[in-house]
Design an enzyme around this catalytic site. Structure first.
Site, mmCIF file in Angstrom:
data_model
loop_
_atom_site.group_PDB
_atom_site.id
_atom_site.type_symbol
_atom_site.label_atom_id
_atom_site.label_comp_id
_atom_site.label_asym_id
_atom_site.label_seq_id
_atom_site.Cartn_x
_atom_site.Cartn_y
_atom_site.Cartn_z
ATOM 1 N N ASP A 159 0.857 -1.182 0.000
ATOM 2 C CA ASP A 159 0.000 0.000 0.000
ATOM 3 C C ASP A 159 0.898 1.237 0.000
ATOM 4 O O ASP A 159 1.786 1.358 0.835
ATOM 5 C CB ASP A 159 -0.866 -0.035 1.267
ATOM 6 C CG ASP A 159 -1.768 1.167 1.367
ATOM 7 O OD1 ASP A 159 -2.901 1.080 0.902
ATOM 8 O OD2 ASP A 159 -1.333 2.196 1.912
ATOM 9 N N ASP B 148 -3.382 2.643 -5.687
ATOM 10 C CA ASP B 148 -2.211 2.656 -4.785
ATOM 11 C C ASP B 148 -2.042 1.368 -3.976
ATOM 12 O O ASP B 148 -1.371 1.360 -2.951
ATOM 13 C CB ASP B 148 -2.295 3.864 -3.844
ATOM 14 C CG ASP B 148 -3.444 3.778 -2.868
ATOM 15 O OD1 ASP B 148 -4.399 3.027 -3.143
ATOM 16 O OD2 ASP B 148 -3.388 4.455 -1.832
ATOM 17 N N GLU B 149 -2.651 0.279 -4.441
ATOM 18 C CA GLU B 149 -2.533 -0.981 -3.709
ATOM 19 C C GLU B 149 -2.363 -2.157 -4.661
ATOM 20 O O GLU B 149 -2.973 -2.187 -5.719
ATOM 21 C CB GLU B 149 -3.815 -1.272 -2.928
ATOM 22 C CG GLU B 149 -3.959 -0.504 -1.654
ATOM 23 C CD GLU B 149 -5.322 -0.772 -1.032
ATOM 24 O OE1 GLU B 149 -5.686 -1.958 -0.857
ATOM 25 O OE2 GLU B 149 -6.025 0.204 -0.750
HETATM 26 MG MG MG Z 1 -2.699 4.031 0.416
#
Ligand code: MG
Length: 395
Positions: free
Chosen positions: A18, A118-119
């Site tokens: 993350d 974002d992961e």
């Molecule tokens: Mg994040």
């Protein structure tokens, strides 16, 4: 949580990566003078210099310390921090940075699944069993690589034998965290956590669990009769939450949508810095890679080479054609040129500069070949081919 990493890994090695405060960190890449200051990215139709309304999407850690949170209305954030620096969402730029990160992450995974901007989930089970380093060292290498290659971005990584626990673990320490949950420590790690930490248990379900069933921790959830959960939430969800709570869910990491790239790699029989040997090893990867390009009916524009040095650091270089390519020789021809972009010993080259001669490069232990910028060979042309064939058959 078990930090004893010398122990052998048991079960799958799934990493959840993350990127911390992603939008705000991107703004810091765009404008490094923001570092250390409270700033926030605002969801608003207004542009950067005239933001007066909207809500916070992400904010910097300096802003978080003042109590500013995601989804907070702008006026409230400004009450907490009157000199908060504001930006409107620049999705295009964030996507560009995201693609750079995902491309790096993909190289570390057997199976790669981008979960959001974002992961990502990385199934590294085979890779981990082939190299003699601990999961902790592997994750640190990933964190370092992203930080160095993507403008100082920080990540939190969770490692566990299941996807759901890897996700919980990446959330456990932020920013710049690394949480490792070994097979034997799964239940222990989960038991004290609030049920709301399970990704997928929403506010409504949470309320029912806590207020009506008196189930507050994942430990309590794991000890609940699964029949009771099924009666309450239905078979699918009831079974799922009980399995997650017991560390038993078996959801695989799955690549989403189309392939971003196809690759093939191999560990060298001996470590070497000799460019000719490395080139040969790369040539040996072409056939299998090309098979897969053909089977998937892809064309490619970019060919990339990945080299892993003896300290496990990974370097990549690539070269793109202007037009899509579908022939094997388009890979063969370009390998030498791409290889020239790496720092390697070249025994065929008389190096006049002392400076270069004295440079000692770490030997290579592993090589990889990749094609990206893929596109499917058009379906319509395939259909035409089919039609023609049928016509001919009739004739
Ligand atoms: Mg994040």
């Amino acid at each position: 949580m078990d930090m004893d990493d010398k122990k052998q890994w048991r079960g799958k090695a799934i990493l959840h990566v993350d990127i911390n405060s992603f939008y705000s960190s991107c703004e810091e890449i765009k404008d490094p003078s923001l570092k250390g200051k409270p700033h926030a990215v605002i969801m608003t139709p207004q542009d950067n210099n005239s933001i007066t309304k909207g809500a916070v999407t992400t904010c910097s850690y300096e802003a978080k310390k003042l109590g500013i949170k995601s989804a907070m209305p702008l006026y409230k954030a400004l009450e907490l921090c009157p000199n908060l620096i504001l930006h409107s969402v620049d999705k295009k730029f964030y996507e560009k940075i995201s693609n750079e990160v995902m491309k790096i992450l993909e190289d570390y995974a057997d199976i790669f699944e981008q979960a959001s901007i974002d992961e990502a989930y990385l199934d590294c089970t085979i890779k981990m069993s082939n190299i003699n380093i601990t999961v902790e060292e592997y994750a640190q290498e990933i964190k370092k690589s992203i930080k160095e290659k993507c403008g100082g971005l920080l990540t939190s990584i969770g490692i566990a034998p299941t996807k759901s626990v890897a996700k919980i673990a990446s959330d456990y320490q932020k920013p710049d965290g690394l949480t490792i949950v070994h097979f034997n420590a799964l239940k222990d790690f989960l038991s004290r956590l609030d049920v709301e930490t399970i990704s997928g248990i929403g506010i409504k379900t949470q309320k029912i669990l806590k207020e009506q069933m008196n189930i507050k921790t994942i430990g309590q959830l794991s000890n609940t009769d699964v029949q009771l959960l099924i009666e309450r939430f239905g078979k699918k969800i009831g079974t799922w939450m009980w399995q997650v709570a017991n560390g038993l869910d078996n959801e695989p990491v799955l690549p989403r949508g189309n392939h971003i790239s196809l690759s093939n790699e191999s560990t060298l029989e001996f470590v070497t810095e000799d460019k000719e040997i490395i080139k040969q090893a790369l040539y040996e990867l072409i056939d299998e890679l090309y098979e897969r390009i053909k089977n998937n009916k892809y064309q490619f524009r970019t060919v990339g080479i990945k080299l892993m040095r003896t300290d496990f650091s990974i370097e990549t270089r690539e070269k793109s054609y202007i037009k899509y390519q579908s022939e094997k020789k388009s890979i063969e021809y370009i390998i030498e040129e791409i290889l020239g972009k790496f720092n390697l010993e070249d025994n065929n080259l008389i190096v006049p500069s002392k400076k270069i001669k004295n440079t000692k490069f770490l030997p290579i232990r592993k090589v990889g070949l990749k094609v990206s910028n893929l596109t499917a060979i058009e379906k319509s042309s395939k259909d035409n081919e089919y039609k023609q064939k049928t016509l001919l058959d009739y004739c």
